[in-house]
Design a protein around this motif. Structure first.
Motif, PDB file in Angstrom:
ATOM      1  N   GLY A  47      56.425  38.761  63.717  1.00 32.19           N
ATOM      2  CA  GLY A  47      55.480  38.410  64.761  1.00 32.19           C
ATOM      3  C   GLY A  47      55.911  38.797  66.160  1.00 32.19           C
ATOM      4  O   GLY A  47      55.204  38.519  67.119  1.00 32.19           O
ATOM      5  N   ARG A  48      57.054  39.450  66.299  1.00 37.46           N
ATOM      6  CA  ARG A  48      57.519  39.810  67.644  1.00 37.46           C
ATOM      7  C   ARG A  48      56.608  40.853  68.283  1.00 37.46           C
ATOM      8  O   ARG A  48      56.276  40.750  69.458  1.00 37.46           O
ATOM      9  N   HIS A  49      56.236  41.883  67.531  1.00 35.63           N
ATOM     10  CA  HIS A  49      55.337  42.917  68.040  1.00 35.63           C
ATOM     11  C   HIS A  49      53.976  42.865  67.339  1.00 35.63           C
ATOM     12  O   HIS A  49      52.954  42.964  67.979  1.00 35.63           O
ATOM     13  N   ILE A  50      53.994  42.737  66.035  1.00 41.52           N
ATOM     14  CA  ILE A  50      52.764  42.712  65.240  1.00 41.52           C
ATOM     15  C   ILE A  50      52.290  41.267  65.161  1.00 41.52           C
ATOM     16  O   ILE A  50      53.044  40.392  64.735  1.00 41.52           O
ATOM     17  N   PRO A  51      51.042  40.984  65.570  1.00 41.26           N
ATOM     18  CA  PRO A  51      50.581  39.591  65.575  1.00 41.26           C
ATOM     19  C   PRO A  51      50.483  39.002  64.162  1.00 41.26           C
ATOM     20  O   PRO A  51      50.198  39.698  63.199  1.00 41.26           O
ATOM     21  N   TRP A  52      50.736  37.711  64.066  1.00 45.81           N
ATOM     22  CA  TRP A  52      50.666  37.016  62.771  1.00 45.81           C
ATOM     23  C   TRP A  52      49.322  37.233  62.085  1.00 45.81           C
ATOM     24  O   TRP A  52      49.252  37.286  60.856  1.00 45.81           O
ATOM     25  N   ALA A  53      48.252  37.357  62.865  1.00 41.26           N
ATOM     26  CA  ALA A  53      46.926  37.573  62.265  1.00 41.26           C
ATOM     27  C   ALA A  53      46.916  38.847  61.411  1.00 41.26           C
ATOM     28  O   ALA A  53      46.271  38.888  60.362  1.00 41.26           O
ATOM     29  N   HIS A  54      47.649  39.869  61.821  1.00 41.15           N
ATOM     30  CA  HIS A  54      47.686  41.109  61.045  1.00 41.15           C
ATOM     31  C   HIS A  54      48.489  40.924  59.764  1.00 41.15           C
ATOM     32  O   HIS A  54      48.112  41.437  58.709  1.00 41.15           O
ATOM     33  N   TYR A  55      49.587  40.177  59.816  1.00 40.95           N
ATOM     34  CA  TYR A  55      50.332  39.849  58.595  1.00 40.95           C
ATOM     35  C   TYR A  55      49.414  39.130  57.605  1.00 40.95           C
ATOM     36  O   TYR A  55      49.370  39.454  56.419  1.00 40.95           O
ATOM     37  N   GLU A  56      48.689  38.142  58.111  1.00 42.29           N
ATOM     38  CA  GLU A  56      47.821  37.340  57.249  1.00 42.29           C
ATOM     39  C   GLU A  56      46.688  38.166  56.657  1.00 42.29           C
ATOM     40  O   GLU A  56      46.348  38.013  55.475  1.00 42.29           O
ATOM     41  N   GLN A  57      46.080  39.045  57.450  1.00 44.24           N
ATOM     42  CA  GLN A  57      44.986  39.874  56.940  1.00 44.24           C
ATOM     43  C   GLN A  57      45.475  40.836  55.859  1.00 44.24           C
ATOM     44  O   GLN A  57      44.787  41.043  54.860  1.00 44.24           O
ATOM     45  N   ILE A  58      46.656  41.423  56.045  1.00 40.73           N
ATOM     46  CA  ILE A  58      47.223  42.303  55.008  1.00 40.73           C
ATOM     47  C   ILE A  58      47.432  41.509  53.727  1.00 40.73           C
ATOM     48  O   ILE A  58      47.103  41.969  52.636  1.00 40.73           O
ATOM     49  N   HIS A  59      47.965  40.297  53.838  1.00 41.81           N
ATOM     50  CA  HIS A  59      48.226  39.468  52.659  1.00 41.81           C
ATOM     51  C   HIS A  59      46.937  39.109  51.927  1.00 41.81           C
ATOM     52  O   HIS A  59      46.867  39.188  50.702  1.00 41.81           O
ATOM     53  N   VAL A  60      45.897  38.748  52.673  1.00 39.65           N
ATOM     54  CA  VAL A  60      44.645  38.322  52.057  1.00 39.65           C
ATOM     55  C   VAL A  60      43.863  39.510  51.503  1.00 39.65           C
ATOM     56  O   VAL A  60      43.392  39.480  50.373  1.00 39.65           O
ATOM     57  N   ARG A  61      43.714  40.568  52.280  1.00 36.65           N
ATOM     58  CA  ARG A  61      42.872  41.701  51.887  1.00 36.65           C
ATOM     59  C   ARG A  61      43.527  42.603  50.861  1.00 36.65           C
ATOM     60  O   ARG A  61      42.862  43.082  49.952  1.00 36.65           O
ATOM     61  N   ARG A  62      44.752  42.973  51.088  1.00 31.13           N
ATOM     62  CA  ARG A  62      45.547  43.829  50.210  1.00 31.13           C
ATOM     63  C   ARG A  62      45.060  45.269  50.094  1.00 31.13           C
ATOM     64  O   ARG A  62      45.797  46.123  49.647  1.00 31.13           O
ATOM     65  N   THR A  63      43.825  45.566  50.434  1.00 31.74           N
ATOM     66  CA  THR A  63      43.327  46.942  50.260  1.00 31.74           C
ATOM     67  C   THR A  63      42.676  47.531  51.505  1.00 31.74           C
ATOM     68  O   THR A  63      42.073  48.602  51.422  1.00 31.74           O
ATOM     69  N   SER A  64      42.752  46.860  52.642  1.00 26.35           N
ATOM     70  CA  SER A  64      42.262  47.472  53.879  1.00 26.35           C
ATOM     71  C   SER A  64      43.091  46.963  55.051  1.00 26.35           C
ATOM     72  O   SER A  64      43.557  45.832  55.032  1.00 26.35           O
ATOM     73  N   PRO A  65      43.294  47.817  56.043  1.00 24.93           N
ATOM     74  CA  PRO A  65      44.104  47.414  57.201  1.00 24.93           C
ATOM     75  C   PRO A  65      43.478  46.252  57.954  1.00 24.93           C
ATOM     76  O   PRO A  65      42.284  45.977  57.826  1.00 24.93           O
TER      77      PRO A  65
END
Length: 183
Positions: A47-65
């Motif tokens: 979360g230092r550079h990449i926001p936590w929301a992007h980590y969470e979206q990758i985890h949930v979606r798995r197939t789209s940025p």
């Protein structure tokens, strides 16, 4: 996700021609953003550079940025003898983006080279990003959101890792890594 991108990424790592259709571009873009998240998690601080929301979206979606990300793709200049060598360079940094109301927004810029493959992503947690890489005269082409139905590899003109780090945004902090491994 890794199994889905491996056939195309392996061919490109060996410098072999590949045609990436829109679905493959989406998977490679997703894999790349996920790889940026993993590298940041291991090397710096989650979360230092990449926001936590992007980590969470990758985890949930798995197939789209994640929302509000752009991803570009290109070819590094390498002698054929180095094709297939897993020389990697990675960098993730915070960047200042011009805000819509004149107030700057903080975004992140991730850059990766694996052999002759170069990828770059720009993301922001608060709004869509709209950066072009025309400064590289076609050396990078946008693959997310998809700009074309099919993209060929290798791309011309070739780019260097240093060239693509020169994105038209202001850097505020960075983490990077270079590993040379014979493969």
């Amino acid at each position: 996700l890794e199994e889905a991108v491996l056939p195309s990424v392996a061919e490109m790592a060996w410098g072999r021609p590949v045609m990436l259709l829109t679905a493959t571009q989406r998977l490679i873009a997703t894999w790349f953003v996920k790889t940026c998240c993993v590298c940041e998690y291991i090397d710096v601080e989650p979360g230092r550079h990449i926001p936590w929301a992007h980590y969470e979206q990758i985890h949930v979606r798995r197939t789209s940025p994640p929302d509000w990300c752009q991803v570009w793709f290109g070819t590094a200049r390498l002698p054929p003898a180095e094709f297939g060598v897993r020389l990697t360079q990675w960098r993730c940094e915070a960047v200042t983006l011009p805000g819509l109301d004149g107030t700057p927004d903080i975004g992140w810029l991730g850059t990766l080279r694996v052999g002759p493959i170069v990828l770059q992503a720009l993301g922001c947690a608060t709004r869509p990003t709209r950066m072009n890489r025309l400064d590289l005269r076609g050396g990078l082409i946008q693959i997310w959101p998809p700009a074309q139905h099919a993209v060929s590899f290798p791309r011309r003109p070739h780019v260097t890792f240093e060239q693509i780090l020169s994105a038209p945004a202001t850097r505020t902090a960075a983490a990077s890594r270079s590993d040379g491994q014979a493969g």
